[in-house]
Design a protein around this motif. Structure first.
Motif: not given
Ligand code: SF4
Length: 394
Positions: A80-82, A85-89, A74-75, A43-45
């Motif tokens: 995914x939330x992290x 936040x890092x790749x989108x605003x 949860x980790x 999903x991150x990719x």
């Protein structure tokens, strides 16, 4: 970014403990251990590959849906939330909703989800009645679901309960009792919708004994009266909330906003510029999705909406809202002039499905009841058909 609608993020988790017999959502029963880490990495990719298309835009909401996203450890959710936040605003008041099955709720998990940044929980309750839950093959009791909801409300102010009515063996009093149970738990939001027999499901092939249409109509009218008397406002065909507690993520769908869709089978909608709207669907099979995520091969379907499709899709969504829509919003979201609306709006008014008031188009009660009939007045083609977007979950 000027001229483009608000942007949301939807993350789909395509597994459930087992498939419920009434559910036609994009999900499958788990056959073995959930590949949580591998799926979250995929999903991150996928997110990184999509971010170039939404540069400069902030997310107003994030929604983990399914399937059963509570099955994801949860980790992985936190990761995914992290990554978002890092790749989108993220907007300052970003709404982050996690759908949960009642059996996924524990004090430790609620605390961890809150610490990870989740700020809204949506629980797939469906009913509090043990016999009805058994008929739905839901693997918990009414007492368990009450305890789960109490646990969630201890950790989150913002809690939604998904409830259905018109269920197998359910009486009018049973449906109202479900609403009384829900109300006693004080959620700020209720999604309350009738069971429908969806093609392809076991319930469609072998319908269970259901209340008559007359009894279902009584459930709808008496249940609505009860919810209104308890201070809930109906703001969408099936959505009720305390004042100011509408689901921002779903509102963005209904107001024809944009959303990135990540995960197996996820749908997305993105405005490249006003009037140029691209829809995508990702590969459905989880293993194929994970293998392709990060490249363009992950996209199973992509299309650009023409003017006829834009009008129809806008209406399918906006006419679900009790407040209707500002006529100007139609032009803002689609780039289309309002001239094309005049004839179908006049027809809808003639049929008693809609009223025009101060620059707004507002469905009547009858227009909400006959949503498909209303929407089809705006169908410039003869082959399209409107479908409903609200669905059971969790
Ligand atoms: S209703 Fe929820 S738990 Fe049941 S199959 Fe559908 S998504 Fe899964």
């Amino acid at each position: 970014m000027n001229g483009l609608p608000p942007l949301s993020l939807y993350i789909h988790v395509p597994w459930c403990r087992r498939k419920c017999p009434f559910c036609d959502l994009e999900s499958r029963g788990l056959q073995g251990p959930l590949p949580g880490q591998a799926y979250a990495r995929a999903v991150v990719r996928d997110l990184c590959a999509q971010k170039a298309g939404v540069q400069g835009r902030s997310l107003c909401s994030i929604f983990f849906g399914g399937g059963t996203p509570g099955l994801l450890p949860v980790p992985e959710l936190a990761g995914l939330l992290d990554a978002a936040a890092r790749h989108l605003s993220l907007a300052a008041a970003v709404e982050v909703t996690l759908e949960l099955h009642p059996l996924d709720i524990t004090p430790a998990r609620m605390a961890a989800c809150s610490a990870a940044g989740v700020n809204r929980i949506s629980i797939g309750v469906q009913s509090f009645d043990d016999a009805v839950l058994a008929a739905l093959s839901r693997p918990y009791s009414g007492a368990q679901v009450c305890a789960a909801v109490r646990c969630a409300t201890e950790h989150f102010d913002r809690v939604n309960l998904d409830l259905m009515y018109g269920l197998p063996g359910q009486s009018l009093q049973g449906a109202l009792q479900d609403l009384r149970c829900a109300q006693s738990l004080q959620p700020e939001h209720l999604s309350w919708y009738p069971l429908s027999l969806q093609p392809g499901t076991p319930f469609h092939r072998h319908p269970p004994p259901l209340p008559t249409e007359e009894v279902q109509a009584d459930m709808e009218s008496e249940g609505s009266g009860y919810l209104a008397a308890q201070g809930y406002q109906r703001y969408e065909i099936c959505a009720w909330s305390r004042p100011g507690a509408a689901c921002r993520h779903n509102l963005n769908y209904w107001e024809f906003g944009d959303y990135l869709g990540l995960g197996a089978g996820a749908h997305g909608k993105r405005s490249v510029r006003p009037g140029h709207i691209v829809r995508e669907r990702r590969l459905r099979h989880p293993a194929r999705y994970m293998a392709a995520a990060g490249g363009d091969g992950v996209v199973a379907e992509r299309c650009t909406l023409d003017a006829t499709e834009q009008m129809l899709e806008f209406m399918m969504n906006a006419l679900r809202l009790c407040a209707g829509f500002r006529l100007q919003l139609f032009t803002e979201r689609t780039g289309l002039p309002q001239g094309g609306l005049q004839a179908p709006l006049a027809q809808a008014v003639d049929k008693g499905l809609l009223v025009l008031r101060d620059g707004w188009a507002v469905p009547t009660h009858r227009g909400l009841d006959f949503h498909n009939e209303l929407v089809l007045l705006f169908d410039g083609s003869s082959s399209s058909s409107a479908s409903e977007s609200n669905s059971p979950s969790g």
